[in-house]
Design a protein around this motif. Structure first.
Motif, PDB file in Angstrom:
ATOM      1  N   ASP A 139       0.830  -1.196   0.000  1.00  0.00           N
ATOM      2  CA  ASP A 139       0.000   0.000   0.000  1.00  0.00           C
ATOM      3  C   ASP A 139       0.871   1.255   0.000  1.00  0.00           C
ATOM      4  N   ASP A 140       1.890   1.206   0.830  1.00  0.00           N
ATOM      5  CA  ASP A 140       2.774   2.355   0.920  1.00  0.00           C
ATOM      6  C   ASP A 140       3.273   2.768  -0.456  1.00  0.00           C
ATOM      7  N   GLY A 147       0.216  10.529  -0.951  1.00  0.00           N
ATOM      8  CA  GLY A 147       0.811  11.092   0.259  1.00  0.00           C
ATOM      9  C   GLY A 147       1.430  12.438  -0.022  1.00  0.00           C
ATOM     10  N   ARG A 148       2.081  12.525  -1.174  1.00  0.00           N
ATOM     11  CA  ARG A 148       2.759  13.768  -1.494  1.00  0.00           C
ATOM     12  C   ARG A 148       1.739  14.891  -1.682  1.00  0.00           C
ATOM     13  N   ARG A 149       0.644  14.559  -2.355  1.00  0.00           N
ATOM     14  CA  ARG A 149      -0.371  15.558  -2.595  1.00  0.00           C
ATOM     15  C   ARG A 149      -0.917  16.085  -1.271  1.00  0.00           C
ATOM     16  N   ARG A 150      -1.121  15.162  -0.367  1.00  0.00           N
ATOM     17  CA  ARG A 150      -1.704  15.573   0.911  1.00  0.00           C
ATOM     18  C   ARG A 150      -0.754  16.527   1.632  1.00  0.00           C
TER      19      ARG A 150
ATOM     20  N   TYR B  36      -3.707   6.606  11.262  1.00  0.00           N
ATOM     21  CA  TYR B  36      -3.431   7.998  11.638  1.00  0.00           C
ATOM     22  C   TYR B  36      -2.000   8.428  11.320  1.00  0.00           C
ATOM     23  N   THR B  37      -1.358   7.684  10.444  1.00  0.00           N
ATOM     24  CA  THR B  37      -0.056   8.120   9.950  1.00  0.00           C
ATOM     25  C   THR B  37      -0.117   8.204   8.434  1.00  0.00           C
ATOM     26  N   THR B  38       0.737   9.044   7.867  1.00  0.00           N
ATOM     27  CA  THR B  38       0.785   9.135   6.411  1.00  0.00           C
ATOM     28  C   THR B  38       1.523   7.922   5.869  1.00  0.00           C
ATOM     29  N   GLU B  39       1.548   7.799   4.558  1.00  0.00           N
ATOM     30  CA  GLU B  39       2.246   6.680   3.936  1.00  0.00           C
ATOM     31  C   GLU B  39       3.726   6.709   4.283  1.00  0.00           C
ATOM     32  N   ARG B  40       4.201   7.910   4.556  1.00  0.00           N
ATOM     33  CA  ARG B  40       5.607   8.061   4.914  1.00  0.00           C
ATOM     34  C   ARG B  40       5.872   7.769   6.391  1.00  0.00           C
ATOM     35  N   GLY B  41       4.791   7.637   7.166  1.00  0.00           N
ATOM     36  CA  GLY B  41       4.963   7.317   8.578  1.00  0.00           C
ATOM     37  C   GLY B  41       4.793   8.496   9.517  1.00  0.00           C
ATOM     38  N   LYS B  42       4.484   9.672   8.958  1.00  0.00           N
ATOM     39  CA  LYS B  42       4.296  10.839   9.820  1.00  0.00           C
ATOM     40  C   LYS B  42       2.928  10.777  10.486  1.00  0.00           C
ATOM     41  N   ILE B  43       2.821  11.394  11.657  1.00  0.00           N
ATOM     42  CA  ILE B  43       1.537  11.453  12.343  1.00  0.00           C
ATOM     43  C   ILE B  43       0.660  12.481  11.644  1.00  0.00           C
TER      44      ILE B  43
END
Lengths: 158, 80
Positions: A139-140, A147-150, B36-43
């Motif tokens: 998924d990541d 994620g970048r857009r957000r 509750y974290t982003t795909e990168r792992g941030k909160i």
């Protein structure tokens, strides 16, 4: 006496007997310091979210107990010395520890365990968990652009 | 006026933990925390997640604990 919970990760390359011996050693250490162990839960070998001491997997053990602060200090001191333990975390659950209530809870849990079917063979469970983790990783990768857009949105609002 | 308009069209976020008391915040459950974290792992910040202050605080603590025992990543880069 306070109510604590400790998770520690045992080195994954140890044999089953060595792992059991390692856990036994720390349990003995706690009991020697007058701790009352409520629950000992072996999560088994799980994937780590990042490498710890060059390992991608680890054997997780969760122990819930009532003990004094000195007992915890002593336990953590030994975790630091022992190279078989690659990570540990102690969390205080409550400031007071009701030994009778906990003894009852422990007895109930053991009765349920004895009455019910024995827990399923552990390797299966471990495999399931690994699969889940892998899915997450996929998924990541897929959602990277999302994620970048957000994050860009965040910047605009700031 | 703009704020009025925005309020009209924007969807009101409700704290998930306030709405449903059966969900608990526990550092031992990375699956709940991952949401509750982003795909990168941030909160994810409160203004995005919609959590109330109390639960966001609990979440933050749980995520940080989960990170320490390698249940959640500090950061995930690419196909890590």
């Amino acid at each position: 006496m306070r109510h604590y919970e400790t998770i520690f990760i045992v080195h994954p390359e140890l044999s089953e007997e060595d792992t059991a011996a390692c856990v036994e050693k720390f349990r003995g250490l706690l009991e020697k310091d007058g701790a009352f162990i409520v629950k000992e839960d072996h999560w088994g070998r799980r994937r780590l979210a990042y490498t710890v001491k060059k390992q991608t997997k680890g054997y997780f053990v969760l122990v819930e107990y009532g003990a004094t602060g000195e007992a915890v200090d002593e336990l953590e001191r030994n975790f630091k010395i022992d190279e078989q333990v690659i990570r540990y975390l102690t969390v205080k659950i409550a400031d007071s520890f009701d030994e009778e209530a906990m003894a009852q809870r422990k007895a109930e849990a053991e009765a349920a365990k004895a009455a019910g079917t024995p827990p399923p063979s552990e390797p299966d469970e471990v495999d399931d968990r690994d699969d889940d983790d892998d899915d997450d990783d996929d998924d990541d990768r897929d959602d990277h652009r999302g994620g970048r857009r957000r994050r860009d949105d965040d910047d605009d609002e700031d | 006026m703009i704020t009025l308009k925005r309020r009209k069209y924007g969807r009101r976020k409700v704290c998930r933990f306030c709405a449903d008391s059966s969900i608990t915040i526990d550092y031992k459950e990375p699956r709940t925390l991952r949401y509750y974290t982003t795909e990168r792992g941030k909160i994810i910040p409160r203004r995005i997640s919609g959590c109330c202050a109390k639960h966001q605080r609990e979440l933050t603590l749980a995520i940080k604990r989960a990170r320490h025992i390698a249940l959640l990543p500090f950061s995930a880069q690419g196909s890590n």
